[in-house]
Design a protein around this motif. Sequence first.
Motif, PDB file in Angstrom:
ATOM      1  N   SER A   1       2.405  -3.949 -17.611  1.00  0.00           N
ATOM      2  CA  SER A   1       1.364  -3.996 -16.590  1.00  0.00           C
ATOM      3  C   SER A   1       1.562  -5.184 -15.648  1.00  0.00           C
ATOM      4  CB  SER A   1      -0.011  -4.086 -17.263  1.00  0.00           C
ATOM      5  OG  SER A   1      -1.028  -4.289 -16.309  1.00  0.00           O
ATOM      6  N   LEU A   2       1.867  -6.348 -16.206  1.00  0.00           N
ATOM      7  CA  LEU A   2       2.073  -7.537 -15.370  1.00  0.00           C
ATOM      8  C   LEU A   2       3.231  -7.329 -14.400  1.00  0.00           C
ATOM      9  CD1 LEU A   2       1.522 -10.488 -14.636  1.00  0.00           C
ATOM     10  CD2 LEU A   2       3.025 -11.158 -16.532  1.00  0.00           C
ATOM     11  N   ILE A   3       4.348  -6.826 -14.908  1.00  0.00           N
ATOM     12  CA  ILE A   3       5.529  -6.617 -14.055  1.00  0.00           C
ATOM     13  C   ILE A   3       5.227  -5.588 -12.966  1.00  0.00           C
ATOM     14  CG2 ILE A   3       7.902  -5.763 -14.017  1.00  0.00           C
ATOM     15  CD1 ILE A   3       8.201  -6.892 -16.862  1.00  0.00           C
ATOM     16  N   GLN A   4       4.603  -4.480 -13.363  1.00  0.00           N
ATOM     17  CA  GLN A   4       4.331  -3.410 -12.401  1.00  0.00           C
ATOM     18  C   GLN A   4       3.331  -3.851 -11.337  1.00  0.00           C
ATOM     19  OE1 GLN A   4       5.076   0.531 -15.269  1.00  0.00           O
ATOM     20  NE2 GLN A   4       3.006  -0.158 -14.828  1.00  0.00           N
ATOM     21  N   LEU A   5       2.276  -4.563 -11.751  1.00  0.00           N
ATOM     22  CA  LEU A   5       1.264  -4.993 -10.790  1.00  0.00           C
ATOM     23  C   LEU A   5       1.807  -6.035  -9.823  1.00  0.00           C
ATOM     24  CD1 LEU A   5      -1.900  -5.148 -13.082  1.00  0.00           C
ATOM     25  CD2 LEU A   5      -1.507  -3.591 -11.165  1.00  0.00           C
ATOM     26  N   LEU A   6       2.604  -6.968 -10.329  1.00  0.00           N
ATOM     27  CA  LEU A   6       3.194  -7.961  -9.437  1.00  0.00           C
ATOM     28  C   LEU A   6       4.172  -7.306  -8.462  1.00  0.00           C
ATOM     29  CD1 LEU A   6       3.842 -10.991 -11.843  1.00  0.00           C
ATOM     30  CD2 LEU A   6       2.048 -10.754 -10.114  1.00  0.00           C
ATOM     31  N   ALA A   7       4.965  -6.347  -8.974  1.00  0.00           N
ATOM     32  CA  ALA A   7       5.886  -5.622  -8.099  1.00  0.00           C
ATOM     33  C   ALA A   7       5.126  -4.857  -7.019  1.00  0.00           C
ATOM     34  CB  ALA A   7       6.753  -4.667  -8.916  1.00  0.00           C
ATOM     35  N   MET A   8       4.042  -4.183  -7.418  1.00  0.00           N
ATOM     36  CA  MET A   8       3.236  -3.451  -6.442  1.00  0.00           C
ATOM     37  C   MET A   8       2.584  -4.410  -5.450  1.00  0.00           C
ATOM     38  SD  MET A   8       2.186  -0.725  -5.092  1.00  0.00           S
ATOM     39  CE  MET A   8       2.610   0.605  -6.232  1.00  0.00           C
ATOM     40  N   GLY A   9       2.200  -5.583  -5.929  1.00  0.00           N
ATOM     41  CA  GLY A   9       1.633  -6.582  -5.023  1.00  0.00           C
ATOM     42  C   GLY A   9       2.615  -6.975  -3.930  1.00  0.00           C
ATOM     43  N   TYR A  10       3.869  -7.222  -4.309  1.00  0.00           N
ATOM     44  CA  TYR A  10       4.888  -7.574  -3.309  1.00  0.00           C
ATOM     45  C   TYR A  10       5.158  -6.400  -2.371  1.00  0.00           C
ATOM     46  CZ  TYR A  10       6.069 -11.999  -5.573  1.00  0.00           C
ATOM     47  OH  TYR A  10       6.029 -13.277  -6.065  1.00  0.00           O
ATOM     48  N   ILE A  11       5.195  -5.181  -2.920  1.00  0.00           N
ATOM     49  CA  ILE A  11       5.447  -4.002  -2.085  1.00  0.00           C
ATOM     50  C   ILE A  11       4.313  -3.798  -1.091  1.00  0.00           C
ATOM     51  CG2 ILE A  11       5.660  -1.483  -2.116  1.00  0.00           C
ATOM     52  CD1 ILE A  11       7.077  -1.800  -4.845  1.00  0.00           C
ATOM     53  N   LEU A  12       3.070  -3.895  -1.578  1.00  0.00           N
ATOM     54  CA  LEU A  12       1.921  -3.740  -0.692  1.00  0.00           C
ATOM     55  C   LEU A  12       1.897  -4.815   0.388  1.00  0.00           C
ATOM     56  CD1 LEU A  12      -1.032  -2.763  -3.084  1.00  0.00           C
ATOM     57  CD2 LEU A  12      -0.085  -1.402  -1.210  1.00  0.00           C
ATOM     58  N   LYS A  13       2.236  -6.020   0.019  1.00  0.00           N
ATOM     59  CA  LYS A  13       2.275  -7.101   1.011  1.00  0.00           C
ATOM     60  C   LYS A  13       3.275  -6.777   2.110  1.00  0.00           C
ATOM     61  CE  LYS A  13       3.088 -12.072   1.523  1.00  0.00           C
ATOM     62  NZ  LYS A  13       3.470 -13.338   0.834  1.00  0.00           N
ATOM     63  N   PHE A  14       4.453  -6.275   1.722  1.00  0.00           N
ATOM     64  CA  PHE A  14       5.478  -5.918   2.718  1.00  0.00           C
ATOM     65  C   PHE A  14       5.002  -4.770   3.603  1.00  0.00           C
ATOM     66  CE2 PHE A  14       9.051  -3.125   3.849  1.00  0.00           C
ATOM     67  CZ  PHE A  14       9.788  -3.997   4.648  1.00  0.00           C
ATOM     68  N   VAL A  15       4.425  -3.728   2.984  1.00  0.00           N
ATOM     69  CA  VAL A  15       3.959  -2.563   3.748  1.00  0.00           C
ATOM     70  C   VAL A  15       2.837  -2.954   4.696  1.00  0.00           C
ATOM     71  CG1 VAL A  15       2.852  -0.297   3.577  1.00  0.00           C
ATOM     72  CG2 VAL A  15       4.694  -0.915   1.993  1.00  0.00           C
ATOM     73  N   ILE A  16       1.917  -3.804   4.237  1.00  0.00           N
ATOM     74  CA  ILE A  16       0.810  -4.248   5.086  1.00  0.00           C
ATOM     75  C   ILE A  16       1.322  -5.061   6.268  1.00  0.00           C
ATOM     76  CG2 ILE A  16      -1.216  -5.766   5.161  1.00  0.00           C
ATOM     77  CD1 ILE A  16      -1.771  -4.865   2.244  1.00  0.00           C
ATOM     78  N   GLU A  17       2.285  -5.947   5.997  1.00  0.00           N
ATOM     79  CA  GLU A  17       2.840  -6.774   7.080  1.00  0.00           C
ATOM     80  C   GLU A  17       3.579  -5.929   8.110  1.00  0.00           C
ATOM     81  OE1 GLU A  17       5.214  -9.560   4.970  1.00  0.00           O
ATOM     82  OE2 GLU A  17       3.523 -10.930   4.549  1.00  0.00           O
TER      83      GLU A  17
END
Length: 266
Positions: A48-64
């Motif tokens: 869960s930690l790995i997946q959520l952090l990975a999704m956090g970075y992906i979402l940050k990139f997509v939002i930017e």
Amino acid sequence: MNGTSAGSYPIDVWGLIITIVLVAVAAGLSYAMRLGVHRQMLWATIRSLIQLLAMGYILKFVIEQNNPWLVFALIAVMILAAVQITMSRAANIPRSVMPSVLLTLTASVILQVCVVTEMIVRPHPWYAPTVLATLSGMLLGNVVSAIAVAMSRFFSDMDARRYEIEMMLSLGATPFEAAKPSIISSVKLGMIPTISQLASSGIVLIPGMMAGQVIAGADPLTAAKYQFVVLAVISALTLMADSLIMILIYKTSFTALHQYRPSNER
């Protein structure tokens, strides 16, 4: 900065470490009591930690980037992953139902985008990744759990009712009429967690979305409105998804001649 300002309660590395230590203590208690869930709990926590952090970075990139093609590409990947998770969670189901699962999840997300995003929230721009991606993720999480439970129950219940179904067919019942009791019980079982969460929200439970917004400094009333919309619409779409998947898969239990097909022949 006061205590209610947005971003005033950041979670640092030490916060994550303390959280993991707490899980490890709980897992140690499970091991000491021979409960048999310590490995699953530790593995699920790390994953869960790995997946959520990975999704956090992906979402940050997509939002930017703020690009609609990236937003829908991310949602498409989420749907494909949801199909795989659904198939792995549902027990004793034929692989032939995978296209039906894909269709059900895709239809659910399209309805969510059309109704929740564009008619209720109405973000600017219309493809705002902060809205589309996050709401799609919450919807898929609920729908995956519901249809996995419903499909598992349906096929096991059909096998348990085999002789009853064969008798109904011999008396002239259609495949749908023979499968209807199993369909009803499966949909009800799949909807129990969703309906329970909807009914208990606000009194027993402050759901994660509302709690997160309030902690981040949002107005509690605004957070409550958003949470209600999300829970109510997700409940409705989950029921639609459960019903749709049952309509799509029940025929796999019957031959072209309307004879019952056991699970080992599907």
